[in-house]
Design an enzyme around this catalytic site. Sequence first.
Site, PDB file in Angstrom:
ATOM      1  N   ASP A   1       0.667  -1.191   0.102  1.00  0.00           N
ATOM      2  CA  ASP A   1      -0.109  -0.037  -0.116  1.00  0.00           C
ATOM      3  C   ASP A   1       0.806   1.079  -0.069  1.00  0.00           C
ATOM      4  O   ASP A   1       2.026   1.058   0.253  1.00  0.00           O
ATOM      5  CB  ASP A   1      -0.901   0.112   1.005  1.00  0.00           C
ATOM      6  CG  ASP A   1      -0.096   0.022   2.630  1.00  0.00           C
ATOM      7  OD1 ASP A   1       0.755  -0.791   2.661  1.00  0.00           O
ATOM      8  OD2 ASP A   1      -0.662   0.727   3.514  1.00  0.00           O
TER       9      ASP A   1
ATOM     10  N   GLU B   1       0.098  -1.133   5.719  1.00  0.00           N
ATOM     11  CA  GLU B   1       1.216  -0.448   6.629  1.00  0.00           C
ATOM     12  C   GLU B   1       1.235   0.901   6.844  1.00  0.00           C
ATOM     13  O   GLU B   1       1.608   1.241   7.972  1.00  0.00           O
ATOM     14  CB  GLU B   1       2.564  -0.934   5.860  1.00  0.00           C
ATOM     15  CG  GLU B   1       3.642  -0.915   6.733  1.00  0.00           C
ATOM     16  CD  GLU B   1       4.410   0.618   6.891  1.00  0.00           C
ATOM     17  OE1 GLU B   1       5.164   0.873   7.710  1.00  0.00           O
ATOM     18  OE2 GLU B   1       4.096   1.505   5.840  1.00  0.00           O
TER      19      GLU B   1
END
Lengths: 377, 377
Positions: free
Chosen positions: B75, B134
């Site tokens: 991400d 994350e």
Amino acid sequence: MSVPDLNLRADPVELTAALVDIRSVSGDESLIADAVEAALRAQTRGFEISRFGNRVLARTHRNLPTRVVLAGHLDTVPIAGNVPSRRTRTPDEGDVLLGCGTVDMKSGLAVFLHLAATLDDPVHDLTLICYDCEEIAAEHNGLGFIEREKPDWLAGDVAVLGEPTGGLIEAGCQGTLRVRLTAEGTRAHSARAWMGENAVHKLADALTTLREYVPRSVDIDGCRYREGLTAVGIGGGVAGNVVPDQAHLDVNFRFAPDRSQAQAFAHVREVFAADLADGVLSAQLTDSAPGALPGLRHPAAAALVAAAGGRFRAKYGWTDVARFSALGVPAVNLGPGDPSLAHRADERVPVDQIREVTELLRGYLSAPAGAGGELLA
Amino acid sequence: MSVPDLNLRADPVELTAALVDIRSVSGDESLIADAVEAALRAQTRGFEISRFGNRVLARTHRNLPTRVVLAGHLDTVPIAGNVPSRRTRTPDEGDVLLGCGTVDMKSGLAVFLHLAATLDDPVHDLTLICYDCEEIAAEHNGLGFIEREKPDWLAGDVAVLGEPTGGLIEAGCQGTLRVRLTAEGTRAHSARAWMGENAVHKLADALTTLREYVPRSVDIDGCRYREGLTAVGIGGGVAGNVVPDQAHLDVNFRFAPDRSQAQAFAHVREVFAADLADGVLSAQLTDSAPGALPGLRHPAAAALVAAAGGRFRAKYGWTDVARFSALGVPAVNLGPGDPSLAHRADERVPVDQIREVTELLRGYLSAPAGAGGELLA
């Protein structure tokens, strides 16, 4: 809703109860203003009566040598299950009237309205000011509107505000100002705190200064004023992992009325002089209201003190008396009720105190002026 | 939307660009997970491949004596007009790839995916962990899910997280904890400040302590860690006319990995011992994460350092390496890109750095393990 009837000539305790039973939370005073206006028009003689929004104004024109202004607000804080009013008896206080506004300040208002309707031969011309929105932000204050738009209504030799004082004269008031002390730093990730400059840490000396500050006490006109400098707010922080680049400390200075606002701000700057000189902090005046000198040496005020048996004390909190003081009118607070019970769900006033304040003021407004005074507290 | 094709065997710079061009803001990683899974299934040999939500897991079972885990998140932070990616040239950096995630951490991910597809004869068994979320609150972290629900996938002798480090090995990480220091007082009207007890003033000594605190530096496994204790937030205040009865100071302690979380909290309590003993303040642990020992003496880690020419340094910030450290797996960060450019609209990575990190890791994963190391910074 029909306009409630108020009997101004009956017992001021009953009148207090009737005023409490008309809901009048700040911003919603039209019904109580209607009731007060109608009662004044029907039950008083010799008054010029005027309506200005939800402010009801009344004054005599008897060409007497002095004029006394009686001023009180119509509104209350939000009710807390304590309306309608209720009579009860407590072991310590005796007969009391319970309810929202019994202390602050439907009882003081009842005293004024009762006297306006029952004083047949006063020795002073009278002005009665009933105003709205005292319990909310100063910008909405009805007395402030009158001060700005109809200032002639506030003219007089002495003003009595019917705020609760436990039936004692409280003279003058302290000024208040707020200063925001701001520290600037450099933001950084807290994992590398040494790359930043922590603004919160820069408030350390200012807090130590506040903790160690010794406030001044001063006598003015026989009233003892006690100053105070205190933090009322502190803030800073960006996130849990960021060295803050800004922090602020809000301090409130309550100052005796022998200081002007400018002098008071200068004093605050002097208290924090080291940090301000080093650029650790900057200071911004965020709010300010002047104090009011007690003015008890003025003959009309001295006569009031005499009527009260010479008993008076200094007022610490800022009140609307300062608005009169700014116009050069000595002003005092005098009303039934313990101010520490104001705004509480168990707000209550000893009914005897309502009658005592009524008789004290009746004596003052009816009798020739005397002089003298004795310091309390 | 059809699943984008990824060519794992081509230039890892082109692969980085292709990964950047698949939008994958935290919480919206299904498309990139589909693309990565499809490419791994089609273009690698000898891997067990598994899908767990938007986490894509792959590992070899060659019975080699050591296992290396390569882990990276799929991400990015929200895009800022910087997708799709774009190649350009700057005077200082030469050829760069611009775009959201080029640094954090599509380039590191591209290196891992390219090696998984092109290493024909690795000397270590490999585990590849591609995870989601994350960049948002820790509770959503995809590696945390794997740690809790599929911990066998994290087993290994050394783990490499592809977070940006400018191509240098960054070993271990510091722990972090947050403590709220709270002061209690007695509320009062600021006009009568002496009737209250100001909670804000009670933070004075704690701020002085923070300002004067000298943090420790310590060497562990040749890495120098630098601690920090810093205010990250302060608050208090009821209203502009009230002495506050409560105030708080949030401090963040970043501690070297030779302290446990309990030892670190004990240290913070010791720093503020006088105020805590006197009851001026109370301390509450609000957040805590352990540090990670660098673990560079472990043979598999030492071989990685040797492959990097012996160059490594300590990591200050907390990262996901601590999750491996908690499982007893030495872990380092190693990835292309300047971490200070992460999360910026002008995020960009020098393309040569992507190739350098690829070759460094290819050497490590292909060659016999060496040893040794040299301290940087």
